[in-house]
Design a protein around this motif. Sequence first.
Motif, PDB file in Angstrom:
ATOM      1  N   GLU A   1       0.849  -1.192   0.000  1.00  0.00           N
ATOM      2  CA  GLU A   1       0.000   0.000   0.000  1.00  0.00           C
ATOM      3  C   GLU A   1       0.887   1.245   0.000  1.00  0.00           C
ATOM      4  N   PRO A   2       0.334   2.387  -0.447  1.00  0.00           N
ATOM      5  CA  PRO A   2       1.135   3.615  -0.455  1.00  0.00           C
ATOM      6  C   PRO A   2       1.253   4.273   0.910  1.00  0.00           C
ATOM      7  N   ASP A   3       0.371   3.865   1.878  1.00  0.00           N
ATOM      8  CA  ASP A   3       0.405   4.451   3.213  1.00  0.00           C
ATOM      9  C   ASP A   3      -0.265   3.485   4.192  1.00  0.00           C
ATOM     10  N   PHE A   4      -0.412   3.899   5.463  1.00  0.00           N
ATOM     11  CA  PHE A   4      -0.918   3.017   6.511  1.00  0.00           C
ATOM     12  C   PHE A   4      -2.447   2.950   6.584  1.00  0.00           C
ATOM     13  N   THR A   5      -3.135   3.753   5.806  1.00  0.00           N
ATOM     14  CA  THR A   5      -4.590   3.772   5.910  1.00  0.00           C
ATOM     15  C   THR A   5      -5.289   3.298   4.645  1.00  0.00           C
ATOM     16  N   SER A   6      -4.548   3.084   3.570  1.00  0.00           N
ATOM     17  CA  SER A   6      -5.153   2.634   2.311  1.00  0.00           C
ATOM     18  C   SER A   6      -5.338   1.128   2.325  1.00  0.00           C
ATOM     19  N   MET A   7      -6.336   0.674   1.608  1.00  0.00           N
ATOM     20  CA  MET A   7      -6.570  -0.755   1.447  1.00  0.00           C
ATOM     21  C   MET A   7      -7.032  -0.984   0.005  1.00  0.00           C
ATOM     22  N   ASN A   8      -6.059  -0.891  -0.911  1.00  0.00           N
ATOM     23  CA  ASN A   8      -6.346  -1.032  -2.329  1.00  0.00           C
ATOM     24  C   ASN A   8      -6.322  -2.496  -2.734  1.00  0.00           C
ATOM     25  N   MET A   9      -6.910  -2.789  -3.867  1.00  0.00           N
ATOM     26  CA  MET A   9      -6.897  -4.131  -4.445  1.00  0.00           C
ATOM     27  C   MET A   9      -6.287  -4.039  -5.835  1.00  0.00           C
ATOM     28  N   GLY A  10      -5.442  -5.005  -6.168  1.00  0.00           N
ATOM     29  CA  GLY A  10      -4.871  -4.970  -7.505  1.00  0.00           C
ATOM     30  C   GLY A  10      -3.850  -6.052  -7.740  1.00  0.00           C
ATOM     31  N   THR A  11      -3.402  -6.113  -8.983  1.00  0.00           N
ATOM     32  CA  THR A  11      -2.376  -7.056  -9.412  1.00  0.00           C
ATOM     33  C   THR A  11      -1.286  -6.257 -10.089  1.00  0.00           C
ATOM     34  N   SER A  12      -0.290  -5.884  -9.305  1.00  0.00           N
ATOM     35  CA  SER A  12       0.786  -5.066  -9.832  1.00  0.00           C
ATOM     36  C   SER A  12       2.051  -5.338  -9.026  1.00  0.00           C
ATOM     37  N   GLN A  13       3.074  -4.558  -9.308  1.00  0.00           N
ATOM     38  CA  GLN A  13       4.347  -4.718  -8.602  1.00  0.00           C
ATOM     39  C   GLN A  13       4.296  -4.143  -7.193  1.00  0.00           C
ATOM     40  N   THR A  14       3.285  -3.311  -6.908  1.00  0.00           N
ATOM     41  CA  THR A  14       3.202  -2.664  -5.595  1.00  0.00           C
ATOM     42  C   THR A  14       1.928  -3.007  -4.830  1.00  0.00           C
ATOM     43  N   LEU A  15       1.019  -3.806  -5.438  1.00  0.00           N
ATOM     44  CA  LEU A  15      -0.250  -4.126  -4.793  1.00  0.00           C
ATOM     45  C   LEU A  15      -0.377  -5.623  -4.524  1.00  0.00           C
ATOM     46  N   LEU A  16      -1.140  -5.964  -3.493  1.00  0.00           N
ATOM     47  CA  LEU A  16      -1.410  -7.341  -3.107  1.00  0.00           C
ATOM     48  C   LEU A  16      -2.919  -7.555  -3.032  1.00  0.00           C
ATOM     49  N   LEU A  17      -3.317  -8.820  -3.070  1.00  0.00           N
ATOM     50  CA  LEU A  17      -4.729  -9.144  -2.869  1.00  0.00           C
ATOM     51  C   LEU A  17      -4.961  -9.950  -1.595  1.00  0.00           C
ATOM     52  N   SER A  18      -4.001 -10.803  -1.210  1.00  0.00           N
ATOM     53  CA  SER A  18      -4.185 -11.611   0.005  1.00  0.00           C
ATOM     54  C   SER A  18      -2.841 -12.183   0.428  1.00  0.00           C
ATOM     55  N   THR A  19      -2.303 -11.653   1.522  1.00  0.00           N
ATOM     56  CA  THR A  19      -0.998 -12.093   2.017  1.00  0.00           C
ATOM     57  C   THR A  19      -1.202 -13.064   3.166  1.00  0.00           C
ATOM     58  N   LEU A  20      -0.999 -14.347   2.903  1.00  0.00           N
ATOM     59  CA  LEU A  20      -1.244 -15.368   3.920  1.00  0.00           C
ATOM     60  C   LEU A  20       0.034 -15.999   4.447  1.00  0.00           C
ATOM     61  N   GLY A  21       1.109 -15.952   3.685  1.00  0.00           N
ATOM     62  CA  GLY A  21       2.348 -16.584   4.113  1.00  0.00           C
ATOM     63  C   GLY A  21       3.541 -15.683   3.885  1.00  0.00           C
ATOM     64  N   LEU A  22       4.461 -15.662   4.846  1.00  0.00           N
ATOM     65  CA  LEU A  22       5.674 -14.846   4.756  1.00  0.00           C
ATOM     66  C   LEU A  22       6.878 -15.664   5.188  1.00  0.00           C
ATOM     67  N   ALA A  23       8.023 -15.404   4.576  1.00  0.00           N
ATOM     68  CA  ALA A  23       9.298 -15.986   4.994  1.00  0.00           C
ATOM     69  C   ALA A  23      10.382 -14.962   4.714  1.00  0.00           C
ATOM     70  N   TYR A  24      11.375 -14.889   5.599  1.00  0.00           N
ATOM     71  CA  TYR A  24      12.430 -13.886   5.433  1.00  0.00           C
ATOM     72  C   TYR A  24      13.800 -14.552   5.436  1.00  0.00           C
ATOM     73  N   ASP A  25      14.646 -14.128   4.490  1.00  0.00           N
ATOM     74  CA  ASP A  25      16.023 -14.596   4.398  1.00  0.00           C
ATOM     75  C   ASP A  25      16.919 -13.449   4.854  1.00  0.00           C
ATOM     76  N   SER A  26      17.431 -13.536   6.074  1.00  0.00           N
ATOM     77  CA  SER A  26      18.233 -12.443   6.624  1.00  0.00           C
ATOM     78  C   SER A  26      19.528 -12.239   5.867  1.00  0.00           C
ATOM     79  N   SER A  27      20.164 -13.317   5.440  1.00  0.00           N
ATOM     80  CA  SER A  27      21.445 -13.186   4.756  1.00  0.00           C
ATOM     81  C   SER A  27      21.300 -12.491   3.411  1.00  0.00           C
ATOM     82  N   ALA A  28      20.216 -12.787   2.687  1.00  0.00           N
ATOM     83  CA  ALA A  28      19.991 -12.169   1.382  1.00  0.00           C
ATOM     84  C   ALA A  28      19.136 -10.917   1.463  1.00  0.00           C
TER      85      ALA A  28
END
Length: 606
Positions: free
Chosen positions: A228-255
């Motif tokens: 999202e562009p800020d903390f109060t927006s809740m947009n829907m879309g399919t782009s490089q900056t938008l999501l539709l449903s984030t259910l899983g996350l994983a982080y690689d600290s080294s990379a």
Amino acid sequence: MMPQRFWIGFILALTIFLPGRVVAFVNGQNAAYVLGEPNFTSVSGNLSRNGMNSPQGVLFDTSTARLFVADVQNNRVLVYDFNLTPLLTTPAPIPASYVLGQPDFVSNGAATTRNGMNGPINLAYDASNQRLFVSDGWNHRVLVYDFTLTPLTNPAPIPASVVLGQPNFNTNSQNTTQSGLSSPAGLAYDPSSHSLFVGDDRRILVFDVDPLFEAYGDGMNAYAVLGEPDFTSMNMGTSQTLLLSTLGLAYDSSAQQLFATDMINERVLVYDFTITPLTNPAPIPASFVLGQPDFTSRTAQYGAQNSEVNPVPVSLDPVSRRLFVGGSNGVIEYDLWGGITNDMNAAHVLGGPNFLGPYRIGVTAGSMFGANGLAYDPTNRRLFVVDDVWDRVLVFDENNLGGTPNACPSGPAMQICGTVVATEDGVTTLPGVPVELRDWHGTLLTTQKTNDSGAYSFTTGLTAGNTYYINPVIDRTQSAIPTQYPIQSLPGIGAQANLALRGWPGTLQVNTAGVGSFILISTTAYSGSNAPTMSPALGSSGFYTLTAKGDGTAALSASPGSYYMTCWQQQLSNGSVTYIRNPATSSSGPYATSPNQVTIIPACGS
């Protein structure tokens, strides 16, 4: 009578590398253990110390050998301490050691309190500070359990120490703000920056949860947002900056890379913070996309190695740089060792023999209804997969490919060794099978037969960086009109054609190559008069095709019964396709191989 030679399995191209990588899952392999059920065929869904009801997230802490399972419908988190109940020696059902969110193992009431939960979905862990993060989805909050303050050994109920997304432990309002949450799901923790990533519907909030940070505490603000562009927006879309449903996350600290499943968009987004740091102004674009050809496409396609179908959880193997993605088509494994590219092919799949899925054909050790939680244990090379509909956690063990014993002998560090198994079950070992070692030209270097345990081992004449082909063959005396090599009665799920191989420190990389089409004939052997048909009707006189895929696997769905198998090749003539029996000997190399690669387990000692 004339001798005929028939392939069993597939030709494998093996390249020897220097030590460092361990990659060994094979397509469609069986799980070695199960949690939540007494065996691999039960579906109970119960409230007990041994049971689960629609589990979701799963997390493994290597520092304590503890497995955490979010048991959603029971409003609790189960904790399995493998120091107390080891996977290897404890008979199923394996009991949980501790419980969070409930006062005991037989309660499951929902609560909005410091001790309770309402639909826990996912988990993350801070090993240095012994903190467990739990996304308490229906309470719209994240609970933080500090085990330095209240150890797991304390009597239940064990209280949470901090709450995120709410101002206190007794509120559960749904908010889209810098401090509020709305049905949080995916969690990931970066120990280097003390950042907690929270998948909050169509956005990802980032909190600084450093215990020494003065603002750390109940209801704190996030410091960054993705999607999202800020903390109060809740947009829907399919782009490089938008999501539709984030259910899983994983982080690689080294990379410094964050992997986020975007389920409705049928993709996995990769945020590389070395390319676009979190300090950049929002919206921060994703750097790569998996499962789609670009950032604006949204298609789901079974049967493609570069496609995701309803991806939910993700997990990383930080040692060998592998990404595991769970969804409707099982668990997809990506090899990231050589880097990440958009729309890259996956390497392997669990939950079915190939990428065609889904394989919801029965409750077995090798099938799953869908993967809703993943956790990888790099120390013991085990992958924990939550099979939520069937109320269980499957444990896939790279040291135990579905129960096949590792029969590699001790010896030099540069070695190709393995076990030849029956293709119809992937477990039954085959003694006395000739195994050929060929170079990349296809030139035969040496041959040996498998021992009484079905094992073979090549220890001399191997050069690091060279590619070798392992070709197990079965010798049978056949008549002029040969009959097929009979195989065992097949279950309704059909057969799988692969080889269970073990590697040696060094390690070995495998490129699989298909060899044509397997024709399975129901109940009667081929006699010349009943020539195989490629599109038959099912029945006692029908024929079944088992087509080799580019990843070296094959799939079959047929009624139970006794079948006969032989190998055929496609032959093109004037634009038409016919099928002929494979030649008795292999063709000259170099053999063509697919881009799919896997490294064999270095499991033979040193």
